[in-house]
Each structure stands twice: as C-alpha cells, then as structure tokens.
Design a protein around this motif. Sequence first.
Motif, PDB file in Angstrom:
ATOM      1  N   VAL A  59      -7.954  -0.237  -5.045  1.00  0.00           N
ATOM      2  CA  VAL A  59      -7.111  -0.162  -6.152  1.00  0.00           C
ATOM      3  C   VAL A  59      -7.826  -0.300  -7.452  1.00  0.00           C
ATOM      4  CG1 VAL A  59      -5.652  -1.594  -7.420  1.00  0.00           C
ATOM      5  CG2 VAL A  59      -4.750  -0.561  -5.178  1.00  0.00           C
ATOM      6  N   ALA A  60      -7.312   0.458  -8.563  1.00  0.00           N
ATOM      7  CA  ALA A  60      -7.774   0.266  -9.749  1.00  0.00           C
ATOM      8  C   ALA A  60      -6.984  -0.430 -10.757  1.00  0.00           C
ATOM      9  CB  ALA A  60      -8.422   1.622 -10.249  1.00  0.00           C
ATOM     10  N   GLN A  61      -7.409  -1.328 -11.448  1.00  0.00           N
ATOM     11  CA  GLN A  61      -6.616  -1.828 -12.628  1.00  0.00           C
ATOM     12  C   GLN A  61      -6.604  -1.083 -13.742  1.00  0.00           C
ATOM     13  OE1 GLN A  61      -7.103  -5.937 -13.500  1.00  0.00           O
ATOM     14  NE2 GLN A  61      -6.090  -5.822 -15.298  1.00  0.00           N
ATOM     15  N   VAL A  62      -5.214  -0.539 -14.488  1.00  0.00           N
ATOM     16  CA  VAL A  62      -5.386   0.221 -15.663  1.00  0.00           C
ATOM     17  C   VAL A  62      -4.872  -0.537 -16.673  1.00  0.00           C
ATOM     18  CG1 VAL A  62      -4.377   2.261 -16.500  1.00  0.00           C
ATOM     19  CG2 VAL A  62      -5.098   2.211 -14.175  1.00  0.00           C
ATOM     20  N   ASP A  63      -5.274  -0.744 -17.708  1.00  0.00           N
ATOM     21  CA  ASP A  63      -4.998  -1.560 -18.981  1.00  0.00           C
ATOM     22  C   ASP A  63      -4.642  -0.317 -20.071  1.00  0.00           C
ATOM     23  OD1 ASP A  63      -5.065  -4.136 -18.225  1.00  0.00           O
ATOM     24  OD2 ASP A  63      -7.236  -3.789 -18.309  1.00  0.00           O
ATOM     25  N   VAL A  72       3.114  -4.760 -11.769  1.00  0.00           N
ATOM     26  CA  VAL A  72       3.625  -5.834 -10.613  1.00  0.00           C
ATOM     27  C   VAL A  72       4.743  -5.917 -10.204  1.00  0.00           C
ATOM     28  CG1 VAL A  72       3.579  -8.207  -9.889  1.00  0.00           C
ATOM     29  CG2 VAL A  72       1.443  -7.246 -10.861  1.00  0.00           C
ATOM     30  N   GLN A  73       5.578  -6.005 -11.441  1.00  0.00           N
ATOM     31  CA  GLN A  73       7.340  -5.760 -11.377  1.00  0.00           C
ATOM     32  C   GLN A  73       7.643  -4.616 -10.508  1.00  0.00           C
ATOM     33  OE1 GLN A  73       9.209  -8.372 -11.502  1.00  0.00           O
ATOM     34  NE2 GLN A  73       7.382  -9.494 -12.102  1.00  0.00           N
ATOM     35  N   GLN A  82      -2.635  -0.999 -22.991  1.00  0.00           N
ATOM     36  CA  GLN A  82      -2.048  -1.830 -24.051  1.00  0.00           C
ATOM     37  C   GLN A  82      -0.623  -1.796 -24.041  1.00  0.00           C
ATOM     38  OE1 GLN A  82      -4.026  -0.323 -27.383  1.00  0.00           O
ATOM     39  NE2 GLN A  82      -6.070  -0.785 -26.310  1.00  0.00           N
ATOM     40  N   LEU A  83      -0.068  -2.265 -22.714  1.00  0.00           N
ATOM     41  CA  LEU A  83       1.460  -2.304 -22.702  1.00  0.00           C
ATOM     42  C   LEU A  83       1.928  -3.885 -22.529  1.00  0.00           C
ATOM     43  CD1 LEU A  83       2.137   0.474 -20.153  1.00  0.00           C
ATOM     44  CD2 LEU A  83       2.088   0.532 -22.555  1.00  0.00           C
ATOM     45  N   GLY A  84       0.814  -4.752 -22.419  1.00  0.00           N
ATOM     46  CA  GLY A  84       1.083  -5.976 -22.459  1.00  0.00           C
ATOM     47  C   GLY A  84       1.211  -6.352 -20.818  1.00  0.00           C
ATOM     48  N   ARG A  85       1.002  -5.560 -20.002  1.00  0.00           N
ATOM     49  CA  ARG A  85       0.806  -6.043 -18.526  1.00  0.00           C
ATOM     50  C   ARG A  85      -0.179  -5.076 -17.795  1.00  0.00           C
ATOM     51  NH1 ARG A  85       5.129  -2.330 -18.935  1.00  0.00           N
ATOM     52  NH2 ARG A  85       5.548  -3.661 -20.464  1.00  0.00           N
ATOM     53  N   ALA A  86      -0.833  -5.630 -16.810  1.00  0.00           N
ATOM     54  CA  ALA A  86      -1.683  -4.792 -16.057  1.00  0.00           C
ATOM     55  C   ALA A  86      -1.121  -3.882 -15.165  1.00  0.00           C
ATOM     56  CB  ALA A  86      -2.622  -5.592 -15.415  1.00  0.00           C
ATOM     57  N   LEU A  87      -1.680  -2.706 -15.103  1.00  0.00           N
ATOM     58  CA  LEU A  87      -1.007  -1.719 -14.015  1.00  0.00           C
ATOM     59  C   LEU A  87      -1.917  -1.474 -12.797  1.00  0.00           C
ATOM     60  CD1 LEU A  87       0.392   0.978 -16.611  1.00  0.00           C
ATOM     61  CD2 LEU A  87       1.561  -0.975 -15.495  1.00  0.00           C
ATOM     62  N   TYR A  88      -1.600  -0.845 -11.952  1.00  0.00           N
ATOM     63  CA  TYR A  88      -2.462  -0.609 -10.722  1.00  0.00           C
ATOM     64  C   TYR A  88      -2.212   0.740  -9.977  1.00  0.00           C
ATOM     65  CZ  TYR A  88      -2.898  -5.647 -11.437  1.00  0.00           C
ATOM     66  OH  TYR A  88      -3.378  -6.864 -11.904  1.00  0.00           O
ATOM     67  N   GLU A  89      -3.067   1.298  -9.552  1.00  0.00           N
ATOM     68  CA  GLU A  89      -3.071   2.725  -8.961  1.00  0.00           C
ATOM     69  C   GLU A  89      -4.076   2.659  -7.665  1.00  0.00           C
ATOM     70  OE1 GLU A  89      -2.957   5.638 -11.445  1.00  0.00           O
ATOM     71  OE2 GLU A  89      -5.096   5.389 -11.883  1.00  0.00           O
ATOM     72  N   LEU A  90      -3.812   3.408  -6.637  1.00  0.00           N
ATOM     73  CA  LEU A  90      -4.752   3.446  -5.775  1.00  0.00           C
ATOM     74  C   LEU A  90      -5.977   4.487  -6.252  1.00  0.00           C
ATOM     75  CD1 LEU A  90      -2.763   4.466  -2.374  1.00  0.00           C
ATOM     76  CD2 LEU A  90      -3.706   2.308  -3.307  1.00  0.00           C
ATOM     77  N   LYS A  91      -7.031   3.915  -5.675  1.00  0.00           N
ATOM     78  CA  LYS A  91      -8.058   4.757  -6.065  1.00  0.00           C
ATOM     79  C   LYS A  91      -8.383   5.824  -4.919  1.00  0.00           C
ATOM     80  CE  LYS A  91     -11.760   1.686  -8.017  1.00  0.00           C
ATOM     81  NZ  LYS A  91     -12.993   1.100  -7.810  1.00  0.00           N
ATOM     82  N   PHE A 105       0.888  -1.169  -0.056  1.00  0.00           N
ATOM     83  CA  PHE A 105      -0.137  -0.095   0.137  1.00  0.00           C
ATOM     84  C   PHE A 105       0.809   1.267   0.042  1.00  0.00           C
ATOM     85  CE2 PHE A 105      -2.010   3.426   2.118  1.00  0.00           C
ATOM     86  CZ  PHE A 105      -2.925   3.656   1.525  1.00  0.00           C
ATOM     87  N   ASN A 106       1.994   1.229   0.910  1.00  0.00           N
ATOM     88  CA  ASN A 106       2.802   2.455   0.786  1.00  0.00           C
ATOM     89  C   ASN A 106       3.495   2.725  -0.508  1.00  0.00           C
ATOM     90  OD1 ASN A 106       2.038   3.144   3.620  1.00  0.00           O
ATOM     91  ND2 ASN A 106       3.658   1.666   4.262  1.00  0.00           N
ATOM     92  N   VAL A 107       3.870   1.610  -1.196  1.00  0.00           N
ATOM     93  CA  VAL A 107       4.479   1.804  -2.450  1.00  0.00           C
ATOM     94  C   VAL A 107       3.596   2.545  -3.425  1.00  0.00           C
ATOM     95  CG1 VAL A 107       5.290   0.693  -4.494  1.00  0.00           C
ATOM     96  CG2 VAL A 107       5.966  -0.072  -2.231  1.00  0.00           C
ATOM     97  N   LEU A 108       2.267   1.983  -3.401  1.00  0.00           N
ATOM     98  CA  LEU A 108       1.356   2.583  -4.287  1.00  0.00           C
ATOM     99  C   LEU A 108       0.864   4.156  -3.882  1.00  0.00           C
ATOM    100  CD1 LEU A 108      -1.223  -0.399  -4.635  1.00  0.00           C
ATOM    101  CD2 LEU A 108       0.381   0.439  -6.143  1.00  0.00           C
TER     102      LEU A 108
END
Lengths: 139, 139
Positions: free
Chosen positions: B65-69, B37-38, B71-80, B25-28
Amino acid sequence: MTMTVVADALKKRGFRVTAPRIRIFNVLQKASYPMSVQEVKMGTKGVDTVTVYRTLEAFKRVGLVAQVDLQLGRALYELKEGKSDHHHIVCVSCKKIEDFTGCDYQPIAQQALKQSKGFTKIINHSLELFGLCTLCATK
Amino acid sequence: MTMTVVADALKKRGFRVTAPRIRIFNVLQKASYPMSVQEVKMGTKGVDTVTVYRTLEAFKRVGLVAQVDLQLGRALYELKEGKSDHHHIVCVSCKKIEDFTGCDYQPIAQQALKQSKGFTKIINHSLELFGLCTLCATK
DNA sequence: ATTCTACTTGCAAATAAATTGCAAGTAGAA
DNA sequence: TTCTACTTGCAATTTATTTGCAAGTAGAAT
C-alpha cells in the motif's frame, strides 16, 4: 524574501499585515527545514496556536508558504523562496530530512493536464522522496 | 493483484494472514481512489478502527500500500498496483481527485542521491499536483 | 489433529492535530 | 480621528492517531 514582499503579498490578497504574521514570517525565514505548527509556535512565543494555524493557511493561500507532507503525522510548512523550488528526502527510520533540487515539474504538469478530463490549471505540486539515510541503512 | 500476492507479501515479512487483513485488502482493491482510514472502516464494517490503522501501516511496510497525502488533514491509502505508478491531481477548492501517469521519477531520484550527503537509498516517492478543476476555475 | 507461542484483534482510554465560535482588539481606508 | 472589516486569543470541539492490555488465533512444531 524581504519584508516588503510579504506585506505586499498579503495586502494584494486582502490580508492585513499584523504583528503575529510578521513574527511568524521571521521564524520561518530563519528555519533551515520545514516546521510544524508547534515548532512555529515555540519560535514565536506569545502567538496563539490557532493564530499560527490561521496564519500559515493564509500564507499558503497567498503563495508565500508551501505545505510539506512527509508522512510524519502532521503538516510542515516552509517559505517558498522565489528561487528554484526544492524538495525533500526523508529517512523513513530516523526522520532525518535533506533537501534536493532539480525537479523539473513543468513537463510532468503539462502531461498531467493533457491526460486530464477535469483539470485545466495546476497551482503547485509536491514531490518527496522517502528512503533510508546512510546511518539507518547500516543497521 | 491477487490474494496470493498479498498472503505471500505478508508472510514473507513475518505478518500473518488474517480475516480483517483480507477484508481490508478487498476494500482497497475495489476502490477507485485513495481511501481514508474511516472510509476503509466503513467498507469493512466489523473491523475496528485501530485494526484498520495497524493493518494499513503493515501493508505499507510490506509494500502493498502507498500512503497518499493530499493536504486534506488525514492520510489516504491505496494499493500499489504492480503496474505503472500513478499520482494525483487534487482540486484545492472542491477536493476532487484525478489520477495521472507518466512520472519518470528514476532520474530525479538518481539526481537527488547524487546531491545527497546522507542518503544512499530511495524506497519510494510521492508526487501530487494541486490545481483547480474546470468547474471551480470558472467560479 | 493437537499443542503452543508469538502475533493480532477489539475495546477503552489517552494523545495529538486541526477546527470553530465569539467577544475584544486593531489595521488601514476614509 | 473615525469606523468597519479583518484578526486575535481563549475556550471548547471535533477529528485523527496512538497506546495498553486481555482475549483470540494463525501457523509452525509435534
């Protein structure tokens, strides 16, 4: 969308019109929902998976195809019909997909560009809704 | 978003508050852009990749958290963030990401539901713009 | 504070998705 | 018909994501 449109779109961008590309186009044309690479491959049988990847990428660049991300772990693709652009509602539970139309994205894009410091041109957009279908909602 | 909000959100849904989850959570929280994820794993060092996957999935379910696509070949995530929801513009060439606000999605969702035969509830939505940043546009 | 159980974690391994290199094949201009 | 640059299929990688399981632990109950 006619075959000629496809051929022209490809040629205009320096892409060649080949048998695999035509077959892939036909599969997409028949689909009623966005397809995964695997599904497209199934539908063409004989065309290699790599070719499907590369062709969809080419179609995308040429503007024939839209990539759709529905948080399913893989990208989906569908033809961009010339007509009104549509989007999707996905059931987060059973993954059922439905279309809807009526996204007036121009004003949003304009507003985004106005806010932006680093962008001056929008090429396309994605808009997807995630929800619960009536069936899953009652469980 | 405070720590307490996180703990409550997790507990309310039957999830436990653990060290890895707090670290993630802190990282986000520090991130200024949606993370892969990486990237999250890099930021936490010590937390296993699998745990990052599972935690992000949990956060997503809980609504943190929201998943954000993009079109980079991997999912991204960010805090809502509780505040206004924002979206992204991505440069299809250099992948530069910028935020923008002002998506009035309620009317769109309403209209979609009105059209729909199988859906009665929208949980969330995604809206991303793809374009060329000023730099890439001049090449 | 101690106990206990269901939820979590990390590690290893398995799947699945997407990409890359390369030789052989071919579209389409000349 | 020729020739060249674009394409294709195959094999092999790389990258993303998921699953199984034993050991660890949060938090409710005592």
